[in-house]
Structure formats: C-alpha cells, structure tokens
Design a protein around this motif. Structure first.
Motif, mmCIF file in Angstrom:
data_model
loop_
_atom_site.group_PDB
_atom_site.id
_atom_site.type_symbol
_atom_site.label_atom_id
_atom_site.label_comp_id
_atom_site.label_asym_id
_atom_site.label_seq_id
_atom_site.Cartn_x
_atom_site.Cartn_y
_atom_site.Cartn_z
ATOM 1 N N GLN A 123 -2.531 79.908 -19.981
ATOM 2 C CA GLN A 123 -2.472 79.216 -18.694
ATOM 3 C C GLN A 123 -1.079 78.662 -18.438
ATOM 4 O OE1 GLN A 123 -5.733 76.776 -17.366
ATOM 5 N NE2 GLN A 123 -7.044 77.492 -19.024
ATOM 6 N N LEU A 124 -0.446 78.133 -19.473
ATOM 7 C CA LEU A 124 0.900 77.596 -19.317
ATOM 8 C C LEU A 124 1.880 78.699 -18.936
ATOM 9 C CD1 LEU A 124 2.975 75.333 -19.561
ATOM 10 C CD2 LEU A 124 3.123 75.837 -22.006
ATOM 11 N N LEU A 125 1.835 79.822 -19.650
ATOM 12 C CA LEU A 125 2.771 80.915 -19.378
ATOM 13 C C LEU A 125 2.503 81.555 -18.022
ATOM 14 C CD1 LEU A 125 2.974 82.605 -22.885
ATOM 15 C CD2 LEU A 125 4.656 81.147 -21.800
ATOM 16 N N SER A 126 1.234 81.667 -17.649
ATOM 17 C CA SER A 126 0.901 82.221 -16.338
ATOM 18 C C SER A 126 1.446 81.327 -15.235
ATOM 19 C CB SER A 126 -0.615 82.365 -16.192
ATOM 20 O OG SER A 126 -1.130 83.246 -17.163
ATOM 21 N N TYR A 127 1.315 80.019 -15.424
ATOM 22 C CA TYR A 127 1.841 79.073 -14.449
ATOM 23 C C TYR A 127 3.361 79.192 -14.347
ATOM 24 C CZ TYR A 127 3.361 74.639 -12.457
ATOM 25 O OH TYR A 127 3.979 73.686 -11.703
ATOM 26 N N VAL A 128 4.030 79.266 -15.502
ATOM 27 C CA VAL A 128 5.487 79.391 -15.511
ATOM 28 C C VAL A 128 5.916 80.673 -14.811
ATOM 29 C CG1 VAL A 128 7.505 79.740 -16.986
ATOM 30 C CG2 VAL A 128 5.832 77.975 -17.559
ATOM 31 N N ALA A 129 5.207 81.791 -15.079
ATOM 32 C CA ALA A 129 5.540 83.068 -14.444
ATOM 33 C C ALA A 129 5.369 82.981 -12.932
ATOM 34 C CB ALA A 129 4.664 84.188 -15.020
ATOM 35 N N GLN A 130 4.297 82.306 -12.473
ATOM 36 C CA GLN A 130 4.052 82.159 -11.047
ATOM 37 C C GLN A 130 5.137 81.311 -10.393
ATOM 38 O OE1 GLN A 130 1.907 83.485 -9.075
ATOM 39 N NE2 GLN A 130 1.907 82.206 -7.249
ATOM 40 N N VAL A 131 5.501 80.201 -11.031
ATOM 41 C CA VAL A 131 6.538 79.327 -10.489
ATOM 42 C C VAL A 131 7.869 80.059 -10.405
ATOM 43 C CG1 VAL A 131 7.925 77.264 -10.965
ATOM 44 C CG2 VAL A 131 5.436 77.171 -11.170
ATOM 45 N N GLU A 132 8.182 80.850 -11.428
ATOM 46 C CA GLU A 132 9.448 81.583 -11.422
ATOM 47 C C GLU A 132 9.483 82.600 -10.287
ATOM 48 O OE1 GLU A 132 13.216 82.881 -12.210
ATOM 49 O OE2 GLU A 132 12.171 81.040 -12.778
ATOM 50 N N ARG A 133 8.369 83.296 -10.043
ATOM 51 C CA ARG A 133 8.328 84.244 -8.929
ATOM 52 C C ARG A 133 8.536 83.530 -7.599
ATOM 53 N NH1 ARG A 133 4.471 87.041 -12.208
ATOM 54 N NH2 ARG A 133 2.779 85.702 -11.478
ATOM 55 N N GLU A 134 7.896 82.358 -7.453
ATOM 56 C CA GLU A 134 8.061 81.599 -6.210
ATOM 57 C C GLU A 134 9.491 81.096 -6.063
ATOM 58 O OE1 GLU A 134 5.073 78.608 -6.420
ATOM 59 O OE2 GLU A 134 3.425 79.999 -5.964
ATOM 60 N N ASN A 135 10.103 80.692 -7.165
ATOM 61 C CA ASN A 135 11.494 80.238 -7.117
ATOM 62 C C ASN A 135 12.433 81.373 -6.733
ATOM 63 O OD1 ASN A 135 10.948 77.595 -7.769
ATOM 64 N ND2 ASN A 135 11.265 77.874 -9.962
ATOM 65 N N ILE A 136 12.158 82.578 -7.229
ATOM 66 C CA ILE A 136 12.980 83.739 -6.886
ATOM 67 C C ILE A 136 12.885 84.010 -5.387
ATOM 68 C CG2 ILE A 136 13.165 86.252 -7.124
ATOM 69 C CD1 ILE A 136 12.392 85.873 -10.084
ATOM 70 N N ARG A 137 11.662 83.985 -4.845
ATOM 71 C CA ARG A 137 11.490 84.208 -3.405
ATOM 72 C C ARG A 137 12.192 83.122 -2.595
ATOM 73 N NH1 ARG A 137 6.157 86.008 -4.905
ATOM 74 N NH2 ARG A 137 5.314 83.904 -4.622
ATOM 75 N N ARG A 138 12.107 81.863 -3.069
ATOM 76 C CA ARG A 138 12.764 80.768 -2.354
ATOM 77 C C ARG A 138 14.278 80.941 -2.377
ATOM 78 N NH1 ARG A 138 15.114 76.601 -4.319
ATOM 79 N NH2 ARG A 138 14.130 76.828 -6.366
ATOM 80 N N ARG A 139 14.824 81.310 -3.552
ATOM 81 C CA ARG A 139 16.275 81.499 -3.644
ATOM 82 C C ARG A 139 16.733 82.658 -2.773
ATOM 83 N NH1 ARG A 139 15.312 80.113 -9.222
ATOM 84 N NH2 ARG A 139 15.168 82.312 -9.777
ATOM 85 N N GLN A 140 15.920 83.711 -2.709
ATOM 86 C CA GLN A 140 16.264 84.835 -1.835
ATOM 87 C C GLN A 140 16.292 84.396 -0.375
ATOM 88 O OE1 GLN A 140 13.223 87.628 -2.998
ATOM 89 N NE2 GLN A 140 14.560 88.690 -4.435
ATOM 90 N N ALA A 141 15.277 83.627 0.033
ATOM 91 C CA ALA A 141 15.222 83.152 1.422
ATOM 92 C C ALA A 141 16.399 82.235 1.728
ATOM 93 C CB ALA A 141 13.900 82.421 1.671
ATOM 94 N N GLU A 142 16.740 81.360 0.778
ATOM 95 C CA GLU A 142 17.879 80.466 0.982
ATOM 96 C C GLU A 142 19.177 81.243 1.070
ATOM 97 O OE1 GLU A 142 17.594 77.790 -2.277
ATOM 98 O OE2 GLU A 142 16.075 76.510 -1.321
ATOM 99 N N GLY A 143 19.309 82.294 0.238
ATOM 100 C CA GLY A 143 20.515 83.113 0.271
ATOM 101 C C GLY A 143 20.672 83.851 1.590
ATOM 102 N N ILE A 144 19.555 84.368 2.107
ATOM 103 C CA ILE A 144 19.592 85.070 3.398
ATOM 104 C C ILE A 144 19.954 84.100 4.513
ATOM 105 C CG2 ILE A 144 18.152 86.225 5.108
ATOM 106 C CD1 ILE A 144 16.636 87.511 2.750
ATOM 107 N N ALA A 145 19.348 82.894 4.474
ATOM 108 C CA ALA A 145 19.645 81.901 5.512
ATOM 109 C C ALA A 145 21.112 81.495 5.466
ATOM 110 C CB ALA A 145 18.751 80.677 5.319
ATOM 111 N N ALA A 146 21.667 81.313 4.265
ATOM 112 C CA ALA A 146 23.074 80.939 4.136
ATOM 113 C C ALA A 146 23.985 82.052 4.633
ATOM 114 C CB ALA A 146 23.387 80.606 2.675
ATOM 115 N N ALA A 147 23.623 83.301 4.328
ATOM 116 C CA ALA A 147 24.430 84.435 4.772
ATOM 117 C C ALA A 147 24.409 84.554 6.292
ATOM 118 C CB ALA A 147 23.922 85.722 4.126
ATOM 119 N N ARG A 148 23.239 84.311 6.891
ATOM 120 C CA ARG A 148 23.147 84.369 8.358
ATOM 121 C C ARG A 148 23.975 83.257 8.993
ATOM 122 N NH1 ARG A 148 16.705 85.868 8.798
ATOM 123 N NH2 ARG A 148 16.980 88.133 8.869
#
Length: 203
Positions: A123-148
């Motif tokens: 459960q701990l590792l699954s949670y960490v994996a889920q959070v990391e995926r969400e963080n990657i998506r957030r960083r991608q969105a932030e990067g796109i917004a900054a580039a725009r």
C-alpha cells in the motif's frame, strides 16, 4: 506453475528489460504474458487471459508493482484479487519484500506478521507510485504553462495568409463572395478562413 506478466504503454516502448528479468527468475517464455495499452482505455486482454488460467498455488512474477494497475486503487485491488480470491502468490522483482511466498503459506504469528508487513509495504509503495505519477503530470502542466507564458506555441503552426488573402476576405465581408468559395481559393479549411476573417475584423 510460474507465470510472468509484463506491460508497457505502447508498442513503441521496449519490453525487453521486463522480459529478461522474468526469464532470469526463471519463467518460461510460453508462460509470459505481455500487454500493450494506449491512453485511458487500459485494455489488458493478456492479463485477463492470465488470470483465468491461474490455479491455487501458482506464482505470478512482475518486475514492479505498477505493472498490476494504473493507480493506487487498482494496484491494491489486483493484488488482493490475486492473493485472496485466486489464492496465488506474487513476486515483485524490484521489491523483495513483496514476495507472498514467504508470508501467505503458514498459520503461525510470524506468517501473519509477514502478511501484514507485505500488505503494508504494498500500500505504501502503491501510494508513492501514484503520487509520483501525479507529480509528473503536474510538472508537465506547469512546464507547458511556463513555456506558453514565454511565447512558445504548441501544436501545428498557424498557416500563413497567401498573397491576395486580404482582398478575398474583404469580398467575403462585403457579401460578394461565399465562404466556401473563399476557402477554396485560399486553399484553407472553413475554420482557418473564419479565424482570418475574425482577425481582420471582417467576421
């Protein structure tokens, strides 16, 4: 019976590392199931076929826990489905603690404790994996917004207006030319024509 399961997001991704690790376990090639999925559908026909084939006491080997599902809830659900309903063991190669062979087979306190620790780690590792995926998506969105914000454009470049386009646009605005004919003359779609009309104040 030992079975292996590997999964990648698209056929363009390389599954060789997973296959090599499963073979080294060892799992025979004819008992390794591989799925490729794209986007949000997450269709896994080979995984479903594997689950149907499983019998009590069989062993499923995966390289990492995120092969079992897309997110925290699905990973937990599949883990419990396999171990509690199908009564099979699971080995996660990149996390030795997640090996149910050492914690599901006995009746003593030590086995109960190991089962609890295995589920807790999962459960701990699954949670960490889920959070990391969400963080990657957030960083991608932030990067796109900054580039725009810096003026970068994404997608297909806008089509430049050809010579004589202004005259055609004025003719459309004056009702002297239909939009269909104007789009044909300028070799553009109606959407592009409408955008040019709007930009020129002729819409």
């Amino acid at each position: 019976m030992h079975y292996g399961y590997a999964r990648v997001s698209t056929r363009d991704q390389n599954v060789d590392r997973q296959l090599d690790a499963l073979r080294a376990f060892p799992v025979e090639d004819q008992r390794i199931y591989v799925d490729y999925y794209t986007g949000a559908t997450f269709e896994r026909p080979r995984y479903r076929r594997l689950v149907r084939r499983l019998r009590e006491g069989d062993l499923v080997v995966v390289t990492s826990i995120d092969r079992l599902g897309r997110n925290y809830e699905e990973i937990i659900d599949q883990w419990r489905r396999l171990t509690r309903e199908r009564l099979v063991d699971i080995v996660v190669l990149d996390m030795p603690l997640l090996d149910t062979r050492t914690c599901m087979g006995g009746e003593g306190d030590a086995d109960v404790t190991r089962a609890f620790i295995s589920d807790l780690v999962l459960q701990l590792l699954s949670y960490v994996a889920q959070v990391e995926r969400e963080n990657i998506r957030r960083r991608q969105a932030e990067g796109i917004a900054a580039a725009r914000a810096r003026g970068a454009r994404f997608g297909r470049p806008r089509k430049e207006r050809p010579v004589g386009a202004e005259e055609v646009l004025r003719a459309v605005a004056a009702g002297e030319l239909s939009k269909s004919e104007a789009a044909r003359r300028l070799d553009v779609c109606r959407m592009t024509l409408n955008r040019w009309l709007d930009e020129a104040g002729c819409a």
